[in-house]
Design a protein around this motif. Structure first.
Motif, PDB file in Angstrom:
ATOM      1  N   PHE A  63      43.128  38.964  33.320  1.00  0.00           N
ATOM      2  CA  PHE A  63      42.572  39.065  34.582  1.00  0.00           C
ATOM      3  C   PHE A  63      43.436  40.073  35.131  1.00  0.00           C
ATOM      4  O   PHE A  63      43.205  41.391  35.391  1.00  0.00           O
ATOM      5  N   ILE A  64      45.128  40.077  35.361  1.00  0.00           N
ATOM      6  CA  ILE A  64      46.181  40.934  35.659  1.00  0.00           C
ATOM      7  C   ILE A  64      46.020  41.676  34.647  1.00  0.00           C
ATOM      8  O   ILE A  64      46.492  43.146  34.941  1.00  0.00           O
ATOM      9  N   ALA A  65      45.022  41.558  33.196  1.00  0.00           N
ATOM     10  CA  ALA A  65      45.837  43.055  32.288  1.00  0.00           C
ATOM     11  C   ALA A  65      44.688  44.154  32.378  1.00  0.00           C
ATOM     12  O   ALA A  65      45.666  44.783  32.488  1.00  0.00           O
ATOM     13  N   VAL A  66      43.892  43.947  32.878  1.00  0.00           N
ATOM     14  CA  VAL A  66      42.831  44.483  32.936  1.00  0.00           C
ATOM     15  C   VAL A  66      42.711  45.697  34.398  1.00  0.00           C
ATOM     16  O   VAL A  66      42.438  46.767  34.722  1.00  0.00           O
ATOM     17  N   ALA A  67      44.356  45.341  35.406  1.00  0.00           N
ATOM     18  CA  ALA A  67      44.371  45.885  35.782  1.00  0.00           C
ATOM     19  C   ALA A  67      44.467  47.573  35.814  1.00  0.00           C
ATOM     20  O   ALA A  67      45.304  47.983  36.084  1.00  0.00           O
ATOM     21  N   GLY A  68      44.933  46.996  34.496  1.00  0.00           N
ATOM     22  CA  GLY A  68      45.739  48.644  33.870  1.00  0.00           C
ATOM     23  C   GLY A  68      44.751  49.602  33.403  1.00  0.00           C
ATOM     24  O   GLY A  68      43.833  49.816  33.424  1.00  0.00           O
TER      25      GLY A  68
ATOM     26  N   PHE B  19      35.680  37.125  37.894  1.00  0.00           N
ATOM     27  CA  PHE B  19      35.606  37.145  36.566  1.00  0.00           C
ATOM     28  C   PHE B  19      35.452  37.982  35.841  1.00  0.00           C
ATOM     29  O   PHE B  19      36.122  39.009  35.239  1.00  0.00           O
ATOM     30  N   ILE B  20      34.395  38.061  35.882  1.00  0.00           N
ATOM     31  CA  ILE B  20      33.487  39.142  34.709  1.00  0.00           C
ATOM     32  C   ILE B  20      33.435  40.444  35.190  1.00  0.00           C
ATOM     33  O   ILE B  20      33.571  40.694  34.621  1.00  0.00           O
ATOM     34  N   ASP B  21      32.532  39.962  36.383  1.00  0.00           N
ATOM     35  CA  ASP B  21      32.440  41.605  36.850  1.00  0.00           C
ATOM     36  C   ASP B  21      33.539  42.113  37.222  1.00  0.00           C
ATOM     37  O   ASP B  21      34.283  43.830  37.263  1.00  0.00           O
ATOM     38  N   HIS B  22      34.724  41.337  37.326  1.00  0.00           N
ATOM     39  CA  HIS B  22      36.605  42.154  36.930  1.00  0.00           C
ATOM     40  C   HIS B  22      36.433  43.220  35.602  1.00  0.00           C
ATOM     41  O   HIS B  22      36.784  44.139  35.618  1.00  0.00           O
ATOM     42  N   VAL B  23      36.014  42.293  34.934  1.00  0.00           N
ATOM     43  CA  VAL B  23      36.700  42.661  33.001  1.00  0.00           C
ATOM     44  C   VAL B  23      35.601  44.317  33.461  1.00  0.00           C
ATOM     45  O   VAL B  23      35.836  44.716  32.638  1.00  0.00           O
ATOM     46  N   LYS B  24      34.397  43.493  33.390  1.00  0.00           N
ATOM     47  CA  LYS B  24      33.116  44.521  33.698  1.00  0.00           C
ATOM     48  C   LYS B  24      33.742  45.964  34.221  1.00  0.00           C
ATOM     49  O   LYS B  24      33.771  47.566  33.458  1.00  0.00           O
TER      50      LYS B  24
ATOM     51  N   LEU C  76      31.184  28.375  37.766  1.00  0.00           N
ATOM     52  CA  LEU C  76      30.206  29.833  37.763  1.00  0.00           C
ATOM     53  C   LEU C  76      30.741  30.274  38.118  1.00  0.00           C
ATOM     54  O   LEU C  76      30.777  31.748  37.813  1.00  0.00           O
ATOM     55  N   ASP C  77      30.776  30.333  40.050  1.00  0.00           N
ATOM     56  CA  ASP C  77      31.415  31.574  40.754  1.00  0.00           C
ATOM     57  C   ASP C  77      32.901  32.233  40.844  1.00  0.00           C
ATOM     58  O   ASP C  77      32.786  33.324  40.559  1.00  0.00           O
ATOM     59  N   ILE C  78      33.441  31.504  39.911  1.00  0.00           N
ATOM     60  CA  ILE C  78      34.837  32.231  39.903  1.00  0.00           C
ATOM     61  C   ILE C  78      34.867  32.419  38.329  1.00  0.00           C
ATOM     62  O   ILE C  78      35.081  33.833  38.478  1.00  0.00           O
ATOM     63  N   HIS C  79      33.839  32.074  37.348  1.00  0.00           N
ATOM     64  CA  HIS C  79      33.760  32.244  36.582  1.00  0.00           C
ATOM     65  C   HIS C  79      33.435  34.006  36.288  1.00  0.00           C
ATOM     66  O   HIS C  79      33.109  35.178  35.704  1.00  0.00           O
TER      67      HIS C  79
END
Length: 273
Positions: free
Chosen positions: A100-105, A176-181, A170-173
């Motif tokens: 989750f942190i890494a995709v900030a790059g 996470f999914i939205d952030h990665v996408k 499911l809410d937290i997941h």
């Protein structure tokens, strides 16, 4: 001394390096990652105006979803504010909250054998109902609010409790999914049913899936891009000028450290590390 470095041809760019290693938790113990401990490091790194890029090393098996999001968001906020590119380098793992942190790059570069992904949510606990029955212990719980004792480990598990926990997961997941996408977008090369199951992969496989941009290491990649005269500036926590010696620890402190160490070991062991 800047003129001397220029005269000797050694006045290359300065690249700040922030190392984020450990389990992600609000716990203030050393070696833990949270917004309180990480924010000052990020502020100092992005304050170096001459830096063409900020390098962030991630080595984390995950942890708190809230702290993961706060750290990731602070990286992006500072990058957008300063107009600075961010390259994330993965060491052993950028898994779960670490990813989750890494995709900030703007780019993610991993070792071929790094562990990446684990895009999921887990809730784990123990049940001691049989144990206290054998010991002849009676559990007495009095609550105001019928759901206050959700998943009490000393009471039988109730389906409605599990359903509530699953809904929260499911809410937290989905966050996470939205952030990665949002961050990886068209670079993702597999469907949701493959990427977002909680599975993790090597860095090499992560490149094929679009979770990682390339394999390599910080020293090699940055020297190739910014020249052999570049200078790395490791941004580390500041040490207090004065600190009182400690001659002992309470049993409570020892027990707390032991539990924290076990929890940390459990996070890493999930990845075989």
């Amino acid at each position: 001394m800047g003129w001397l470095r220029r005269l000797l041809g050694r006045d290359g760019p300065i690249i700040p390096v922030v190392r984020l290693q450990g389990v992600i938790t609000s716990d203030s113990r050393p070696g833990r990652l949270n917004i309180a401990s990480v924010a000052p490091l990020l502020a100092r790194a992005f304050a170096i105006n001459r830096a063409p890029v900020v390098a962030i090393i991630v080595n984390s098996p995950g942890g708190s979803p809230v702290q993961s999001r706060l750290i990731s968001k602070r990286i992006r906020d500072l990058a957008d504010e300063k107009g600075r590119k961010v390259i994330v380098f993965v060491e052993d793992a950028a898994a779960s909250g670490g990813y989750f942190i890494a995709v900030a790059g703007d780019e993610i570069i991993a070792d071929p054998s790094s562990v990446v992904g684990s895009i999921g949510v887990i809730f784990a606990g123990f049940g001691f109902v049989g144990a206290i029955d054998r010991l002849g212990v009676t559990r007495r719980v009095h609550t105001a609010g019928r759901n206050k004792s959700t998943l009490d480990p000393f009471l039988p598990e109730k389906p409605e409790d599990v359903a509530r926990i699953k809904a929260v997961e499911l809410d937290i997941h989905q966050t996470f999914i939205d952030h990665v996408k949002a961050r990886r977008g068209d670079r993702l090369r597999a469907d949701d049913d493959h990427l977002f199951t909680g599975e993790w992969w090597t860095g090499r496989r992560g490149v094929e899936l679009g979770l990682v941009d390339a394999t390599g290491d910080l020293y090699e990649v940055l020297r190739e891009r910014y020249g052999t005269n570049l200078r790395f500036k490791l941004i580390e926590p500041k040490r207090p000028l004065f600190s009182l010696p400690r001659f002992g620890m309470s049993m409570e402190g020892v027990a707390g450290d032991a539990v924290a160490s076990l929890e940390e070991r459990a996070h890493w062991s999930r990845l075989g590390l």
